[in-house]
Design a protein around this motif. Sequence first.
Motif, PDB file in Angstrom:
ATOM      1  N   GLN A 151       2.392  -7.099   1.518  1.00  0.00           N
ATOM      2  CA  GLN A 151       1.776  -6.592   2.744  1.00  0.00           C
ATOM      3  C   GLN A 151       2.725  -5.635   3.452  1.00  0.00           C
ATOM      4  N   ASP A 152       3.978  -6.004   3.559  1.00  0.00           N
ATOM      5  CA  ASP A 152       4.970  -5.155   4.231  1.00  0.00           C
ATOM      6  C   ASP A 152       5.122  -3.810   3.523  1.00  0.00           C
ATOM      7  N   ALA A 153       4.940  -3.803   2.199  1.00  0.00           N
ATOM      8  CA  ALA A 153       5.060  -2.563   1.424  1.00  0.00           C
ATOM      9  C   ALA A 153       3.811  -1.699   1.530  1.00  0.00           C
ATOM     10  N   GLY A 154       2.775  -2.231   2.177  1.00  0.00           N
ATOM     11  CA  GLY A 154       1.555  -1.460   2.356  1.00  0.00           C
ATOM     12  C   GLY A 154       0.560  -1.590   1.231  1.00  0.00           C
ATOM     13  N   TYR A 155       0.691  -2.633   0.403  1.00  0.00           N
ATOM     14  CA  TYR A 155      -0.215  -2.804  -0.737  1.00  0.00           C
ATOM     15  C   TYR A 155      -1.657  -3.021  -0.291  1.00  0.00           C
ATOM     16  N   ALA A 156      -1.863  -3.865   0.698  1.00  0.00           N
ATOM     17  CA  ALA A 156      -3.214  -4.241   1.104  1.00  0.00           C
ATOM     18  C   ALA A 156      -3.600  -3.565   2.416  1.00  0.00           C
ATOM     19  N   THR A 157      -4.876  -3.262   2.547  1.00  0.00           N
ATOM     20  CA  THR A 157      -5.357  -2.687   3.798  1.00  0.00           C
ATOM     21  C   THR A 157      -5.684  -3.764   4.822  1.00  0.00           C
ATOM     22  N   ASP A 158      -5.847  -4.993   4.381  1.00  0.00           N
ATOM     23  CA  ASP A 158      -6.155  -6.099   5.276  1.00  0.00           C
ATOM     24  C   ASP A 158      -4.867  -6.549   5.967  1.00  0.00           C
ATOM     25  N   PRO A 159      -4.805  -6.482   7.299  1.00  0.00           N
ATOM     26  CA  PRO A 159      -3.592  -6.889   7.999  1.00  0.00           C
ATOM     27  C   PRO A 159      -3.298  -8.389   7.859  1.00  0.00           C
ATOM     28  N   GLN A 160      -4.247  -9.164   7.367  1.00  0.00           N
ATOM     29  CA  GLN A 160      -4.045 -10.599   7.159  1.00  0.00           C
ATOM     30  C   GLN A 160      -3.910 -10.943   5.674  1.00  0.00           C
ATOM     31  N   TYR A 161      -3.594  -9.950   4.857  1.00  0.00           N
ATOM     32  CA  TYR A 161      -3.478 -10.142   3.408  1.00  0.00           C
ATOM     33  C   TYR A 161      -2.539 -11.293   3.058  1.00  0.00           C
TER      34      TYR A 161
END
Length: 73
Positions: free
Chosen positions: A47-57
């Motif tokens: 998530q920190d690397a920006g993989y997912a668009t969901d902020p709750q990934y």
Amino acid sequence: KEIAKFRAYDSYSDSFKDFANLLKNSDRYQPVLQKVNDPIAYGQAMQDAGYATDPQYAQKLTKVIYMFLNNKE
């Protein structure tokens, strides 16, 4: 925001290989590779690397991991 096409694969194996190559060959995901032995930290690193668009990934992934682990007992 980024608009990107989804990739299509001939097999699950091909998709897993491409995902592994993405992580291995991208500077963006190098911090993630340091977390592969800790699934909770791995999810947060993705998530920190920006993989997912969901902020709750990471939170959702953690929930699924714990559900799986609890059903394994």
